[in-house]
Design an enzyme around this catalytic site. Structure first.
Site, PDB file in Angstrom:
ATOM      1  N   SER A 139       0.823  -1.170   0.005  1.00 22.01           N
ATOM      2  CA  SER A 139       0.091  -0.063  -0.137  1.00 22.01           C
ATOM      3  C   SER A 139       0.745   1.232   0.015  1.00 22.01           C
ATOM      4  O   SER A 139       2.057   1.059   0.360  1.00 22.01           O
ATOM      5  CB  SER A 139      -0.937   0.031   1.206  1.00 22.01           C
ATOM      6  OG  SER A 139      -1.602   1.147   1.455  1.00 22.01           O
ATOM      7  N   TYR A 152      -2.382  -0.554  10.294  1.00 22.30           N
ATOM      8  CA  TYR A 152      -2.255  -0.723   9.014  1.00 22.30           C
ATOM      9  C   TYR A 152      -1.012  -0.210   8.273  1.00 22.30           C
ATOM     10  O   TYR A 152      -0.389  -0.903   7.510  1.00 22.30           O
ATOM     11  CB  TYR A 152      -3.573  -0.065   8.171  1.00 22.30           C
ATOM     12  CG  TYR A 152      -3.779  -0.662   6.538  1.00 22.30           C
ATOM     13  CD1 TYR A 152      -4.161  -1.691   6.244  1.00 22.30           C
ATOM     14  CD2 TYR A 152      -3.309   0.500   5.645  1.00 22.30           C
ATOM     15  CE1 TYR A 152      -4.172  -2.209   5.150  1.00 22.30           C
ATOM     16  CE2 TYR A 152      -3.418  -0.064   4.484  1.00 22.30           C
ATOM     17  CZ  TYR A 152      -4.035  -1.208   4.225  1.00 22.30           C
ATOM     18  OH  TYR A 152      -4.099  -1.653   2.832  1.00 22.30           O
TER      19      TYR A 152
END
Length: 256
Positions: A139, A152
């Site tokens: 990501s 995250y």
């Protein structure tokens, strides 16, 4: 279309929706043999949807399940040529207010899961002499910080560390290891994050969506297919001199 991918065995982990689903469809379109593994599937043994498409249950955070699937693929002559790990979860909260259990749960799937996939499926490739590809969906959160997403962000930074290390360790085996770093992609998970993130900040999901768009130089958020296209590139002969890389698919939002 890449004719070189015809009948290549592709394992896609986290494949039932969003980016994973697009990756599965893209490889099937290129006539690869695809094994879709996801916690949402009930089939413990490989279930043949078609001659070139199989589904199987997998909780990537559970070592016994990863090992069992690896052994099953070996026993059925389906050792993958390409592994794509898409599986990931997120939790939303400010770090100082967050639950340690949420941090642990996120790491179990995003980081420990990536580690287990890399360990067992790469071992199978090496044992069977496959000059394969391992592609991790990381990501842009693996390169930046974002409010309300500490677990995250930390987990995806760790994934990039695994990619860089494994790329060095498997270079002699001609196994190429790379990551794709999506930006704001329109998936079910992103829609949930807008609701939960908006609640944290006193904003509506639509206000968060408009904020998302405003941060992207290309003026739109991404689609799962945008990411699948880059995965396909990394799996293709065009990427044969690339390893240890983290390619952004962010519409210009992240440029490093």
């Amino acid at each position: 279309m890449f004719p070189e991918l015809k009948d290549k065995i592709v394992l896609v982990i986290g494949s039932s929706q969003g980016i994973g689903k697009a990756v599965v469809e893209t490889f099937l379109d290129n006539q690869a043999k695809v094994i879709a593994a996801d916690i949402a599937y009930d089939f413990i043994e490989l279930h043949a949807v078609s001659p070139k498409y199989f589904q199987t249950h997998l909780d990537i955070s559970q070592e016994a399940e990863v090992l069992a699937l690896s052994q099953q693929l070996i026993n059925t002559n389906l050792v993958p040529d390409i592994v794509v790990d898409v599986a990931g979860i997120s939790t939303m909260d400010f770090l100082v207010e967050s639950k340690t259990s949420d941090f642990d749960k996120t790491y179990q799937v995003n980081t420990r899961g990536a580690y287990l996939a890399a360990k067992y499926f790469t071992n199978a490739m090496i044992a069977h002499g496959k000059k394969g590809r391992l592609i991790m969906i990381a990501s842009q959160a693996g390169k930046n910080g974002y409010r309300g997403m500490a677990a995250y962000v930390a987990s995806k930074h760790a994934v990039l560390g695994l990619v860089k290390t494994l790329a060095i360790e498997t270079a002699a085996n001609q196994i190429l290891v790379n990551a794709v770093c999506p930006g704001i992609i329109e998936t079910e998970m992103k829609q949930r994050e807008r609701v939960e993130g908006g609640a944290l900040r006193g904003l509506s999901a639509e206000e968060i969506r408009q904020e998302d768009i405003s941060q992207v130089p290309l003026g739109r958020t991404g689609t799962p297919q945008d990411v699948a296209n880059v995965v396909l590139f990394l799996a293709s002969p065009l990427a044969s001199y690339m390893t240890g890389q983290a390619l952004n698919v962010t519409g210009g939002m992240t440029m490093h």
